[in-house]
Write a protein that holds these residues in place. Structure first.
Motif, PDB file in Angstrom:
ATOM      1  N   ALA A 231     -70.750 -12.568 -39.197  1.00  0.00           N
ATOM      2  CA  ALA A 231     -70.424 -13.981 -39.415  1.00  0.00           C
ATOM      3  C   ALA A 231     -69.939 -14.220 -40.840  1.00  0.00           C
ATOM      4  CB  ALA A 231     -71.644 -14.849 -39.121  1.00  0.00           C
ATOM      5  N   GLY A 232     -70.586 -13.568 -41.813  1.00  0.00           N
ATOM      6  CA  GLY A 232     -70.181 -13.723 -43.202  1.00  0.00           C
ATOM      7  C   GLY A 232     -68.816 -13.130 -43.478  1.00  0.00           C
ATOM      8  N   LEU A 233     -68.488 -12.028 -42.821  1.00  0.00           N
ATOM      9  CA  LEU A 233     -67.198 -11.370 -43.019  1.00  0.00           C
ATOM     10  C   LEU A 233     -66.038 -12.308 -42.718  1.00  0.00           C
ATOM     11  CD1 LEU A 233     -66.116  -8.487 -43.729  1.00  0.00           C
ATOM     12  CD2 LEU A 233     -65.905  -8.115 -41.270  1.00  0.00           C
ATOM     13  N   LEU A 234     -66.258 -13.229 -41.790  1.00  0.00           N
ATOM     14  CA  LEU A 234     -65.197 -14.150 -41.387  1.00  0.00           C
ATOM     15  C   LEU A 234     -65.195 -15.451 -42.176  1.00  0.00           C
ATOM     16  CD1 LEU A 234     -65.721 -13.854 -37.505  1.00  0.00           C
ATOM     17  CD2 LEU A 234     -64.375 -12.364 -38.987  1.00  0.00           C
ATOM     18  N   SER A 235     -66.306 -15.760 -42.842  1.00  0.00           N
ATOM     19  CA  SER A 235     -66.511 -17.117 -43.351  1.00  0.00           C
ATOM     20  C   SER A 235     -65.494 -17.534 -44.405  1.00  0.00           C
ATOM     21  CB  SER A 235     -67.931 -17.257 -43.908  1.00  0.00           C
ATOM     22  OG  SER A 235     -68.118 -16.396 -45.018  1.00  0.00           O
ATOM     23  N   ARG A 236     -65.083 -16.637 -45.295  1.00  0.00           N
ATOM     24  CA  ARG A 236     -64.145 -17.001 -46.353  1.00  0.00           C
ATOM     25  C   ARG A 236     -62.690 -16.805 -45.948  1.00  0.00           C
ATOM     26  NH1 ARG A 236     -66.788 -20.423 -49.436  1.00  0.00           N
ATOM     27  NH2 ARG A 236     -68.855 -19.621 -49.909  1.00  0.00           N
ATOM     28  N   GLY A 237     -62.457 -16.287 -44.742  1.00  0.00           N
ATOM     29  CA  GLY A 237     -61.093 -16.083 -44.286  1.00  0.00           C
ATOM     30  C   GLY A 237     -60.561 -17.211 -43.433  1.00  0.00           C
ATOM     31  N   ILE A 238     -61.436 -17.895 -42.728  1.00  0.00           N
ATOM     32  CA  ILE A 238     -60.997 -18.927 -41.785  1.00  0.00           C
ATOM     33  C   ILE A 238     -60.466 -20.160 -42.500  1.00  0.00           C
ATOM     34  CG2 ILE A 238     -61.863 -20.597 -40.094  1.00  0.00           C
ATOM     35  CD1 ILE A 238     -63.515 -18.358 -38.869  1.00  0.00           C
ATOM     36  N   GLY A 239     -61.159 -20.628 -43.513  1.00  0.00           N
ATOM     37  CA  GLY A 239     -60.745 -21.846 -44.217  1.00  0.00           C
ATOM     38  C   GLY A 239     -59.320 -21.784 -44.765  1.00  0.00           C
ATOM     39  N   PRO A 240     -58.972 -20.718 -45.524  1.00  0.00           N
ATOM     40  CA  PRO A 240     -57.597 -20.635 -46.040  1.00  0.00           C
ATOM     41  C   PRO A 240     -56.537 -20.582 -44.942  1.00  0.00           C
ATOM     42  CG  PRO A 240     -59.026 -19.173 -47.271  1.00  0.00           C
ATOM     43  CD  PRO A 240     -59.836 -19.685 -46.118  1.00  0.00           C
ATOM     44  N   LEU A 241     -56.855 -19.999 -43.785  1.00  0.00           N
ATOM     45  CA  LEU A 241     -55.875 -19.956 -42.694  1.00  0.00           C
ATOM     46  C   LEU A 241     -55.633 -21.360 -42.132  1.00  0.00           C
ATOM     47  CD1 LEU A 241     -56.568 -16.731 -40.613  1.00  0.00           C
ATOM     48  CD2 LEU A 241     -55.324 -17.053 -42.749  1.00  0.00           C
ATOM     49  N   ILE A 242     -56.701 -22.138 -41.982  1.00  0.00           N
ATOM     50  CA  ILE A 242     -56.538 -23.527 -41.524  1.00  0.00           C
ATOM     51  C   ILE A 242     -55.689 -24.300 -42.527  1.00  0.00           C
ATOM     52  CG2 ILE A 242     -57.731 -25.684 -40.993  1.00  0.00           C
ATOM     53  CD1 ILE A 242     -60.138 -24.019 -40.092  1.00  0.00           C
ATOM     54  N   GLU A 243     -55.973 -24.117 -43.817  1.00  0.00           N
ATOM     55  CA  GLU A 243     -55.236 -24.835 -44.851  1.00  0.00           C
ATOM     56  C   GLU A 243     -53.763 -24.433 -44.877  1.00  0.00           C
ATOM     57  OE1 GLU A 243     -57.350 -23.943 -48.399  1.00  0.00           O
ATOM     58  OE2 GLU A 243     -58.947 -25.399 -48.042  1.00  0.00           O
ATOM     59  N   SER A 244     -53.496 -23.119 -44.841  1.00  0.00           N
ATOM     60  CA  SER A 244     -52.102 -22.672 -44.920  1.00  0.00           C
ATOM     61  C   SER A 244     -51.312 -23.085 -43.697  1.00  0.00           C
ATOM     62  CB  SER A 244     -52.034 -21.151 -45.102  1.00  0.00           C
ATOM     63  OG  SER A 244     -52.585 -20.479 -43.984  1.00  0.00           O
ATOM     64  N   GLY A 245     -51.932 -23.047 -42.516  1.00  0.00           N
ATOM     65  CA  GLY A 245     -51.244 -23.506 -41.314  1.00  0.00           C
ATOM     66  C   GLY A 245     -50.955 -24.993 -41.358  1.00  0.00           C
ATOM     67  N   LEU A 246     -51.904 -25.750 -41.916  1.00  0.00           N
ATOM     68  CA  LEU A 246     -51.752 -27.201 -41.982  1.00  0.00           C
ATOM     69  C   LEU A 246     -50.590 -27.607 -42.882  1.00  0.00           C
ATOM     70  CD1 LEU A 246     -52.903 -30.021 -41.283  1.00  0.00           C
ATOM     71  CD2 LEU A 246     -54.400 -29.782 -43.273  1.00  0.00           C
ATOM     72  N   ILE A 247     -50.422 -26.912 -44.012  1.00  0.00           N
ATOM     73  CA  ILE A 247     -49.388 -27.314 -44.973  1.00  0.00           C
ATOM     74  C   ILE A 247     -48.117 -26.475 -44.854  1.00  0.00           C
ATOM     75  CG2 ILE A 247     -51.118 -28.148 -46.597  1.00  0.00           C
ATOM     76  CD1 ILE A 247     -50.694 -25.627 -48.257  1.00  0.00           C
ATOM     77  N   SER A 248     -48.026 -25.667 -43.801  1.00  0.00           N
ATOM     78  CA  SER A 248     -46.862 -24.778 -43.665  1.00  0.00           C
ATOM     79  C   SER A 248     -45.566 -25.545 -43.456  1.00  0.00           C
ATOM     80  CB  SER A 248     -47.075 -23.797 -42.500  1.00  0.00           C
ATOM     81  OG  SER A 248     -47.213 -24.496 -41.268  1.00  0.00           O
ATOM     82  N   ARG A 249     -45.651 -26.782 -42.987  1.00  0.00           N
ATOM     83  CA  ARG A 249     -44.429 -27.543 -42.692  1.00  0.00           C
ATOM     84  C   ARG A 249     -44.272 -28.771 -43.588  1.00  0.00           C
ATOM     85  NH1 ARG A 249     -44.441 -28.767 -36.451  1.00  0.00           N
ATOM     86  NH2 ARG A 249     -46.622 -29.300 -36.922  1.00  0.00           N
ATOM     87  N   VAL A 250     -45.007 -28.806 -44.690  1.00  0.00           N
ATOM     88  CA  VAL A 250     -44.863 -29.935 -45.616  1.00  0.00           C
ATOM     89  C   VAL A 250     -44.545 -29.413 -47.006  1.00  0.00           C
ATOM     90  CG1 VAL A 250     -46.490 -31.328 -44.289  1.00  0.00           C
ATOM     91  CG2 VAL A 250     -47.319 -30.007 -46.234  1.00  0.00           C
ATOM     92  N   GLY A 251     -43.954 -30.243 -47.853  1.00  0.00           N
ATOM     93  CA  GLY A 251     -43.643 -29.867 -49.218  1.00  0.00           C
ATOM     94  C   GLY A 251     -44.854 -29.980 -50.115  1.00  0.00           C
ATOM     95  N   ASP A 252     -44.688 -29.503 -51.361  1.00  0.00           N
ATOM     96  CA  ASP A 252     -45.806 -29.540 -52.312  1.00  0.00           C
ATOM     97  C   ASP A 252     -46.299 -30.956 -52.560  1.00  0.00           C
ATOM     98  OD1 ASP A 252     -45.710 -26.826 -52.556  1.00  0.00           O
ATOM     99  OD2 ASP A 252     -44.572 -26.801 -54.427  1.00  0.00           O
ATOM    100  N   ALA A 253     -45.375 -31.927 -52.538  1.00  0.00           N
ATOM    101  CA  ALA A 253     -45.762 -33.310 -52.818  1.00  0.00           C
ATOM    102  C   ALA A 253     -46.729 -33.852 -51.773  1.00  0.00           C
ATOM    103  CB  ALA A 253     -44.521 -34.199 -52.880  1.00  0.00           C
ATOM    104  N   GLN A 254     -46.580 -33.394 -50.525  1.00  0.00           N
ATOM    105  CA  GLN A 254     -47.462 -33.857 -49.451  1.00  0.00           C
ATOM    106  C   GLN A 254     -48.661 -32.937 -49.248  1.00  0.00           C
ATOM    107  OE1 GLN A 254     -43.971 -33.365 -48.690  1.00  0.00           O
ATOM    108  NE2 GLN A 254     -43.633 -35.446 -49.443  1.00  0.00           N
ATOM    109  N   ALA A 255     -48.557 -31.692 -49.744  1.00  0.00           N
ATOM    110  CA  ALA A 255     -49.587 -30.698 -49.441  1.00  0.00           C
ATOM    111  C   ALA A 255     -50.949 -31.081 -50.018  1.00  0.00           C
ATOM    112  CB  ALA A 255     -49.160 -29.330 -49.965  1.00  0.00           C
ATOM    113  N   VAL A 256     -50.977 -31.583 -51.252  1.00  0.00           N
ATOM    114  CA  VAL A 256     -52.256 -31.905 -51.893  1.00  0.00           C
ATOM    115  C   VAL A 256     -52.983 -32.997 -51.116  1.00  0.00           C
ATOM    116  CG1 VAL A 256     -53.364 -32.750 -53.980  1.00  0.00           C
ATOM    117  CG2 VAL A 256     -51.421 -31.198 -54.146  1.00  0.00           C
TER     118      VAL A 256
END
Length: 397
Positions: free
Chosen positions: A98-123
């Motif tokens: 469970a720990g092996l996955l814990s720090r990997g899932i969050g960044p994937l959700i974040e990167s997928g979420l902002i993959s189609r927006v510019g820096d101005a909207q990403a924050v």
């Protein structure tokens, strides 16, 4: 975007349920000793450091959608296994997975979420996600609290099963992510690591972020220890400051992040956040001047300052980091940024618990530390132009 927000909220609910009772579950349901509990939680923390970057590289090679769906399915299985443990070895294995996955899932959700927006909207987009996740973590504590109040082993196990079901729902939702969110961001492997290591301004921001986030641990670990050991404030004030922190984050996260896509604003937010965190640390030992109600007012005031500092720090570091990430390589860089916080969660607790025992000198030391970081944040360099960054990324690949 709604699917990413849904996954982020559902994931936070499951984690909130687990984190609120993990220690008591291992004690009362799994019947582990204190030493064994420490080893299990420590192994989970170390595993989280090992898993973050390999997961990010896999996502850059195979796509966010495929990897994120697989991770949630594995996390579901790990939590089901954890809910059934009855020995130290079983708990150690399930918690490590469970720990092996814990720090990997969050960044994937974040990167997928902002993959189609510019820096101005990403924050702002990431700020809304964090608001949802904080609310989800708080809501997840409710069923955990009911299980703790009941005190029955089956209640603890039922909460973990419910967490596993939530993660399975996340895996199902991931299958409906748009194809563009699944597109690989670039070659993985050593080239990806080298690209991040050559990005010195980004590494500096990551280091700042890791140091800054000690303020959140100081609020979550240092202040409760200080309240129960060194003040006459009522014990329930520990719960009060945690609730206050959650409310402040949920209400102000998005509002305070506005404009942080501009480096000048991001620098100012990081500096002000460091100064507020330093002031909050400096206020805490003032409890020696009073008693009872005055102690309560002091710890509440310190909690507000530390919470506001946390918000400004998060907004500023996120905005500055995004400006230094090459196009198409957000997944790996966000995982590296998250790794700064992950390291802090491993080294921070023993450091904070030790310095709290130094009486007022420890708090003055933390005040100086956060103030120094705030001033250093003003020296974060300007990013290279978008065209230049893309050219360098192409040559490096």
């Amino acid at each position: 975007m709604r699917r990413f927000y849904a996954v982020g909220l559902c994931d936070a609910l499951g984690l909130g349920m687990y984190l609120s009772l993990s220690v008591l579950f291992l004690d009362r349901a799994a019947a582990l000793t204190n030493q064994q509990i420490g080893i299990v939680l420590g192994a989970s923390g170390v595993a989280s450091l090992l898993g973050a970057m390999p997961i990010a590289r896999a996502a850059e090679r195979l796509g966010v959608r495929a990897v994120l769906g697989a991770l949630f399915a594995i996390r579901c299985a790990a939590f089901l296994a954890l809910s059934a443990v009855s020995s130290f070895g079983q708990a150690l294995g399930a918690a490590a997975v469970a720990g092996l996955l814990s720090r990997g899932i969050g960044p994937l959700i974040e990167s997928g979420l902002i993959s189609r927006v510019g820096d101005a909207q990403a924050v702002g987009t990431l700020a809304r996600l964090r608001t949802l996740r904080n609310a989800g973590m708080a809501a997840g504590a409710l069923p955990a609290g009911a299980a703790i109040a009941g005190g029955a082993a089956w209640g603890y196990r039922a909460v973990l099963v419910a967490s596993a079901v939530l993660f399975l729902c996340c895996a199902a939702v991931c299958r409906g992510f748009p194809a563009s969110a699944a597109a690989p961001g670039g070659p993985g492997g050593p080239g990806g690591r080298a690209r991040i290591l050559r990005n010195r301004p980004f590494l500096a921001i990551t280091a700042l972020y890791g140091g800054f986030t000690l303020s959140a641990l100081l609020l979550g670990i240092g202040m409760p220890l200080w309240i129960v050991q060194q003040t006459q404030a009522p014990a329930w004030s520990v719960t009060l400051i945690q609730l206050l922190n959650t409310v402040i984050v949920v209400v102000l996260q998005v509002r305070l992040s506005r404009g942080s896509e501009r480096l000048a604003r991001a620098r100012a937010l990081m500096c002000l956040g460091g100064l507020l965190a330093g002031l909050g640390a400096l206020v805490v030992p003032l409890t020696v001047l009073g008693a009872g109600r005055l102690d309560l007012l002091v710890v509440v005031g310190a909690a507000v300052l530390l919470s506001l500092g946390e918000l400004l720090i998060t907004a500023g570091t996120t905005g500055a980091a995004l400006l230094h990430i090459p196009q198409g390589h957000k997944t790996g860089h966000l995982a590296a940024l998250n790794l700064g916080f992950a390291v802090t969660t491993v080294v921070g607790p023993p450091l904070i618990s030790t310095t709290v025992s130094w009486d007022w000198a420890g708090w003055v030391g933390w005040a100086a530390f956060f103030t120094t970081l705030g001033l250093l944040a003003l020296r974060v360099p300007q990013p290279r132009s978008r065209a230049r960054r893309e050219q360098v990324a192409t040559v490096a690949a």
